[in-house]
Each structure stands twice: as structure tokens, then as C-alpha cells.
Design a protein around this motif. Structure first.
Motif, mmCIF file in Angstrom:
data_model
loop_
_atom_site.group_PDB
_atom_site.id
_atom_site.type_symbol
_atom_site.label_atom_id
_atom_site.label_comp_id
_atom_site.label_asym_id
_atom_site.label_seq_id
_atom_site.Cartn_x
_atom_site.Cartn_y
_atom_site.Cartn_z
ATOM 1 N N VAL A 135 0.820 -1.201 0.000
ATOM 2 C CA VAL A 135 0.000 0.000 0.000
ATOM 3 C C VAL A 135 0.862 1.263 0.000
ATOM 4 C CG1 VAL A 135 -1.464 1.367 1.538
ATOM 5 C CG2 VAL A 135 -2.165 -0.918 0.885
ATOM 6 N N TRP A 136 1.967 1.235 0.732
ATOM 7 C CA TRP A 136 2.862 2.386 0.805
ATOM 8 C C TRP A 136 3.369 2.801 -0.577
ATOM 9 C CZ3 TRP A 136 7.633 1.539 -1.316
ATOM 10 C CH2 TRP A 136 8.032 0.203 -1.458
ATOM 11 N N HIS A 137 3.395 1.842 -1.530
ATOM 12 C CA HIS A 137 3.883 2.113 -2.879
ATOM 13 C C HIS A 137 2.836 2.860 -3.708
ATOM 14 C CE1 HIS A 137 6.293 1.404 -6.500
ATOM 15 N NE2 HIS A 137 5.198 0.990 -7.108
ATOM 16 N N ASP A 138 1.562 2.724 -3.339
ATOM 17 C CA ASP A 138 0.471 3.241 -4.154
ATOM 18 C C ASP A 138 -0.157 4.522 -3.634
ATOM 19 O OD1 ASP A 138 0.422 1.076 -6.093
ATOM 20 O OD2 ASP A 138 -0.348 -0.173 -4.471
ATOM 21 N N MET A 139 0.113 4.878 -2.380
ATOM 22 C CA MET A 139 -0.590 6.027 -1.801
ATOM 23 C C MET A 139 0.126 6.498 -0.545
ATOM 24 S SD MET A 139 -3.805 3.847 -0.273
ATOM 25 C CE MET A 139 -3.778 2.735 -1.691
ATOM 26 N N PRO A 140 -0.095 7.750 -0.135
ATOM 27 C CA PRO A 140 0.437 8.204 1.148
ATOM 28 C C PRO A 140 -0.218 7.429 2.288
ATOM 29 C CG PRO A 140 -1.045 9.849 0.218
ATOM 30 C CD PRO A 140 -0.836 8.811 -0.841
ATOM 31 N N THR A 141 0.557 7.145 3.313
ATOM 32 C CA THR A 141 0.079 6.296 4.407
ATOM 33 C C THR A 141 0.456 6.897 5.749
ATOM 34 O OG1 THR A 141 0.416 4.350 3.019
ATOM 35 C CG2 THR A 141 0.117 3.966 5.357
ATOM 36 N N LEU A 142 -0.496 6.907 6.668
ATOM 37 C CA LEU A 142 -0.257 7.345 8.040
ATOM 38 C C LEU A 142 -0.275 6.133 8.954
ATOM 39 C CD1 LEU A 142 -0.054 9.636 10.201
ATOM 40 C CD2 LEU A 142 -2.558 9.585 10.280
ATOM 41 N N THR A 143 0.781 5.935 9.728
ATOM 42 C CA THR A 143 0.803 4.850 10.705
ATOM 43 C C THR A 143 0.376 5.384 12.075
ATOM 44 O OG1 THR A 143 3.158 5.202 11.176
ATOM 45 C CG2 THR A 143 2.603 3.581 9.508
ATOM 46 N N TRP A 144 -0.347 4.555 12.809
ATOM 47 C CA TRP A 144 -0.935 4.966 14.094
ATOM 48 C C TRP A 144 -0.738 3.834 15.079
ATOM 49 C CZ3 TRP A 144 -4.764 4.150 17.736
ATOM 50 C CH2 TRP A 144 -5.243 5.275 18.426
ATOM 51 N N LYS A 145 -0.035 4.124 16.189
ATOM 52 C CA LYS A 145 0.324 3.063 17.128
ATOM 53 C C LYS A 145 -0.131 3.337 18.560
ATOM 54 C CE LYS A 145 4.915 4.748 18.513
ATOM 55 N NZ LYS A 145 4.521 4.872 19.940
ATOM 56 N N GLU A 146 -1.034 4.269 18.731
ATOM 57 C CA GLU A 146 -1.355 4.707 20.094
ATOM 58 C C GLU A 146 -2.003 3.624 20.945
ATOM 59 O OE1 GLU A 146 -0.056 7.595 20.963
ATOM 60 O OE2 GLU A 146 0.655 7.561 18.906
ATOM 61 N N THR A 147 -2.932 2.877 20.390
ATOM 62 C CA THR A 147 -3.591 1.801 21.131
ATOM 63 C C THR A 147 -3.793 0.604 20.207
ATOM 64 O OG1 THR A 147 -5.761 2.730 20.600
ATOM 65 C CG2 THR A 147 -4.823 3.304 22.744
ATOM 66 N N PRO A 148 -3.857 -0.606 20.744
ATOM 67 C CA PRO A 148 -4.084 -1.788 19.902
ATOM 68 C C PRO A 148 -5.430 -1.701 19.195
ATOM 69 C CG PRO A 148 -3.301 -2.434 22.081
ATOM 70 C CD PRO A 148 -3.634 -0.979 22.164
ATOM 71 N N MET A 149 -5.428 -2.038 17.891
ATOM 72 C CA MET A 149 -6.630 -1.834 17.098
ATOM 73 C C MET A 149 -7.116 -3.090 16.388
ATOM 74 S SD MET A 149 -8.788 0.626 16.565
ATOM 75 C CE MET A 149 -7.962 2.192 16.890
#
Length: 292
Positions: A211-225
Motif C-alpha cells: 500500500v505504501w507504494h500506491d498512496m500516502p500512508t499514516l501509521t498509528w500506534k497509540e492503542t491496539p486496534m
């Protein structure tokens, strides 16, 4: 700036016998695939996961404004077909989609998903879950909230991804049902893809590990999801991802209460059901089907 109207659409393939892209199956191959996927002990195991893991987490979403498709094959036998349809009917956000078997899975879903797009919305947010996955109860709500941080990146090409990197692996084997923490990037159950409604494609057109290759990506690690299942019937062996994953500190006073509040699942009941039916689920003994 006016907030866009977002449609949230999820998809689960439930034991659908289809082709993988690039591999054409003969009629004999498809019959063999049906024999594997529709084995009674396997269907009982997948029904256990659907009923005890996936559906509870969706039923407990704090934001009920979403639609989740459950795709099955048109030859799924009873009693499992009836049981799946009954479970789908139990939650208004679920929709059963019955498709002819043997089609290329990605092509089939690329044809199915546009049928359920809401053209009254500006943005479509798509996610995918297997029946052995779960998401936290605020998955839909939090994704809408975080989209505001993604909007500057989304604005350029009308597409962006949100990658929740922390979650859990739920493993079931001879030792029982166990939970361990995991931090990993670009796993399917921890991802939401936002697209402009007018130009949106099926999320299955974007392999989740790229996915990172096809579009901008935001990673979020604040709480388990998310929760991802690991068991004898996995399509992908999670141990292969060992070098790409980390654990994080996790030591709740009451694991069962945490899983109930965070994911809406009854861990005690799941452990009881797994212990009771483990040998049957794993094809090691004869038993009556759990669907009956």
C-alpha cells in the motif's frame, strides 16, 4: 473547510471457492477446492470464528454508521449457509453477498464493491477482515477522526491509507487459545483505505503489503486496534513475518475484561468452545457439526 461525508465499507470473504489471480483452475480443481473448503470440520471452525470473533467486534462498534459485506459462494451447503445468513441478519450493518463460485477473487470483489458504494458520500473508507480477525470497538469512529490528519495528503490524488500497527495475535492449537501482542506494518486487519468516491477502486486492487507504494500512508500506534488469528487453517503462516514484527508491553490485570471492552469478545467463552471442539475443528476426530 467542510468535512466530507464518509462511507465506511468492510468486506469479509467467508470460505469462498475462487481462483487466485494468475492461476486458472479447471472444473476438477474447483471441485477439489470445494471439497477442502466445505469439509464439515473446517466450516464448523470458521463458523466458530465468525460467530465468536468477527461479528461481536462489529456489533460493538461505537460508530454504527458502516456497512460490512459477507461474501459467500452460491454452493455453500446447509446447515452452514443458513447459519451464516442468520448471523448476518442479526446485525443491521451486515449484508450477505452470494456470488457464483470459481471466479477470480480480486476480479469478483472489484465487481461487487461498486454495487454498494453510496454516491451521496464524498469519500469511501474500505477495510477488509477475515473471519479470524477482529477490530477494536472504536475502529470505525477512530478512523473517521484520524482522516482529518490525512486530508492534506488525500487531497493531492484522492487516496490515502491509515495503518494501525498495534494489535494482537490470537493463536489456537493443542495448548489452547492464547493472546500475544504484536506491532507490524501493513497487515490487512489493521488498515483503512480512503478514496475519493468518484474514482474509488476496490481495496483488493491494492496488495496490503505494498500500500505504501500506491498512496500516502499514516501509521498509528497509540492503542491496539486489531486481532489476527493464527491457527491450523491459516492461508498465511504468521511465523514467516517474525523479523517484520515486534511485541509491545502488555500486561492487563484482567485479560478477559480487556478483550471484552476493547474488542467486544467473550474470551472465556471462546476458550471454552475451543477446548470443547478442538479435535473436531482440527480434523482429528468425528463429531456433530456446530452449525446444527
Amino acid at each position: 473547510m467542510t468535512d466530507p461525508k464518509i462511507q465506511t465499507l468492510g468486506v469479509t470473504r467467508w470460505s469462498y471457492p475462487g481462483q487466485s489471480r494468475g492461476f486458472r483452475r479447471s472444473a476438477d480443481d474447483l471441485d477439489h477446492l470445494r471439497t477442502q473448503l466445505y469439509a464439515p470440520h473446517r466450516l464448523d471452525h470458521r463458523l466458530f470464528l465468525l460467530e465468536q470473533l468477527l461479528i461481536p467486534c462489529l456489533a460493538h462498534q461505537t460508530d454504527p454508521d458502516f456497512l460490512h459485506l459477507v461474501v459467500i459462494g452460491d454452493q455453500l451447503p446447509d446447515p452452514w449457509r443458513s447459519r451464516v445468513l442468520d448471523l448476518v441478519d442479526s446485525l443491521p450493518q451486515l449484508e450477505a453477498v452470494v456470488e457464483p463460485e470459481g471466479n477470480d477473487i480480486r476480479d469478483m470483489l472489484s465487481e461487487v464493491i461498486p454495487r454498494y458504494k453510496d454516491d451521496q458520500c464524498d469519500v469511501i473508507a474500505q477495510y477488509r477482515l477475515d473471519d479470524d480477525d477482529a477490530v477494536a470497538v472504536e475502529f470505525v469512529a477512530k478512523s473517521r477522526e484520524i482522516f482529518s490528519d490525512l486530508r492534506p495528503f488525500f487531497a493531492a490524488d484522492g487516496i490515502a491509507a491509515l495503518d494501525y500497527t498495534r494489535g494482537f495475535i490470537m493463536s489456537t492449537d493443542d495448548s489452547g487459545l492464547n493472546i500475544r501482542s504484536v506491532s507490524s506494518r501493513f497487515w490487512a486487519p489493521g488498515m483503512m483505505i480512503f478514496q475519493d468516491m468518484e474514482t474509488a477502486k476496490s481495496l483488493f486492487e491494492f496488495p496490503h503489503m505494498r500500500v505504501w507504494h500506491d498512496m500516502p500512508t499514516l501509521t498509528w500506534k497509540e492503542t491496539p486496534m486489531f486481532i489476527r488469528g493464527s491457527h491450523h487453517d491459516n492461508d498465511s503462516e504468521l511465523s514467516n513475518f517474525g523479523r517484520r514484527t515486534k511485541s509491545f508491553k502488555f500486561n492487563p490485570q484482567n485479560l478477559g475484561r480487556y478483550m471484552d471492552r476493547r474488542f467486544g469478545i467473550d474470551l472465556k467463552q471462546m476458550r471454552k468452545e475451543w477446548t470443547m471442539h478442538q479435535q473436531w475443528f482440527m480434523g482429528e476426530t468425528e463429531s456433530q457439526t456446530a452449525a446444527q
